[in-house]
Design a protein around this motif. Structure first.
Motif, PDB file in Angstrom:
ATOM      1  N   UNK A 245       6.601  -3.331  -0.165  1.00 42.88           N
ATOM      2  CA  UNK A 245       5.802  -3.684  -1.218  1.00 42.88           C
ATOM      3  C   UNK A 245       4.741  -4.372  -0.262  1.00 42.88           C
ATOM      4  N   UNK A 246       5.093  -5.324   0.829  1.00 50.88           N
ATOM      5  CA  UNK A 246       4.193  -6.094   1.502  1.00 50.88           C
ATOM      6  C   UNK A 246       3.471  -5.389   2.469  1.00 50.88           C
ATOM      7  N   UNK A 247       4.015  -4.260   2.909  1.00 51.29           N
ATOM      8  CA  UNK A 247       3.130  -3.357   3.922  1.00 51.29           C
ATOM      9  C   UNK A 247       2.047  -2.251   2.966  1.00 51.29           C
ATOM     10  N   UNK A 248       2.630  -2.062   1.811  1.00 55.33           N
ATOM     11  CA  UNK A 248       1.490  -1.348   1.096  1.00 55.33           C
ATOM     12  C   UNK A 248       0.414  -2.272   0.475  1.00 55.33           C
ATOM     13  N   UNK A 249       0.508  -3.582   0.853  1.00 55.03           N
ATOM     14  CA  UNK A 249      -0.655  -4.476   0.430  1.00 55.03           C
ATOM     15  C   UNK A 249      -0.333  -5.246  -0.948  1.00 55.03           C
ATOM     16  N   UNK A 250       0.832  -5.197  -1.496  1.00 56.20           N
ATOM     17  CA  UNK A 250       0.952  -5.982  -2.676  1.00 56.20           C
ATOM     18  C   UNK A 250       0.709  -7.596  -2.289  1.00 56.20           C
ATOM     19  N   UNK A 251       0.143  -8.264  -3.175  1.00 58.28           N
ATOM     20  CA  UNK A 251       0.222  -9.700  -3.087  1.00 58.28           C
ATOM     21  C   UNK A 251       1.313 -10.302  -4.043  1.00 58.28           C
TER      22      UNK A 251
ATOM     23  N   UNK B 274      10.583  -4.046 -12.193  1.00 61.33           N
ATOM     24  CA  UNK B 274       9.406  -4.884 -12.044  1.00 61.33           C
ATOM     25  C   UNK B 274       8.224  -3.825 -11.407  1.00 61.33           C
ATOM     26  N   UNK B 275       7.051  -4.384 -11.586  1.00 55.06           N
ATOM     27  CA  UNK B 275       5.754  -3.710 -11.345  1.00 55.06           C
ATOM     28  C   UNK B 275       5.278  -4.447 -10.344  1.00 55.06           C
ATOM     29  N   UNK B 276       4.673  -3.973  -9.312  1.00 54.49           N
ATOM     30  CA  UNK B 276       3.893  -4.610  -8.391  1.00 54.49           C
ATOM     31  C   UNK B 276       2.508  -3.803  -7.976  1.00 54.49           C
ATOM     32  N   UNK B 277       1.387  -4.813  -8.175  1.00 54.02           N
ATOM     33  CA  UNK B 277       0.198  -4.150  -7.737  1.00 54.02           C
ATOM     34  C   UNK B 277      -0.230  -3.877  -6.426  1.00 54.02           C
ATOM     35  N   UNK B 278      -0.668  -2.839  -5.928  1.00 55.89           N
ATOM     36  CA  UNK B 278      -1.160  -2.614  -4.546  1.00 55.89           C
ATOM     37  C   UNK B 278      -2.552  -1.884  -4.623  1.00 55.89           C
TER      38      UNK B 278
END
Length: 135
Positions: free
Chosen positions: A44-50, A62-66
């Protein structure tokens, strides 16, 4: 594809995984405590999630925005049967075109898309992890 890594290698592992998978649906298999959620956090971090990725053991998803996309992170460890996953609308997530990371995919095996990529994580006696990607 098989790779051995340690905690410090996680950023490099995330990059290798994302370069080699051909599906946005990724299945994480391995025993309890082997590091599935930790690897997902790094992806998730590598894909740009904050967002701070965490285990959705109780929430199930869970949902993460990228940037320009989303990641849906499922943990099916606690579900009792496949109907519970269907009631959550899992099929809508699986075929949404977004990233879908699934821990304990064995619980919903009959629902999974054929092109889903399986990652197997095993822990070595020395604390290293061995990742096998079924691509």
């Amino acid at each position: 594809m098989k790779m051995t890594y340690t905690q410090k290698d996680l950023p490099e592992m995330a990059e290798k995984i994302l370069k080699n998978v051909k599906s946005k649906v990724i299945l994480f298999k391995g025993s309890m405590g082997v590091g599935k959620t930790t690897l997902i956090k790094e992806l998730a971090n590598h894909l740009g999630s904050q967002d701070t990725a965490s285990s959705p053991t109780f929430a199930i998803v869970n949902e993460y925005e990228i940037p320009d996309d989303l990641i849906y992170h499922f943990d099916f460890y606690r579900i009792k049967d496949i109907q519970e996953a269907l009631d959550l609308g899992v099929e809508d997530y699986l075929y949404s075109g977004h990233f879908v990371f699934i821990e304990w995919p064995e619980k919903i095996e009959s629902l999974l898309p054929e092109d889903a990529v399986e990652l197997y994580i095993r822990m070595g006696m020395d604390g290293t992890r061995t990742l096998t990607i079924d691509i």
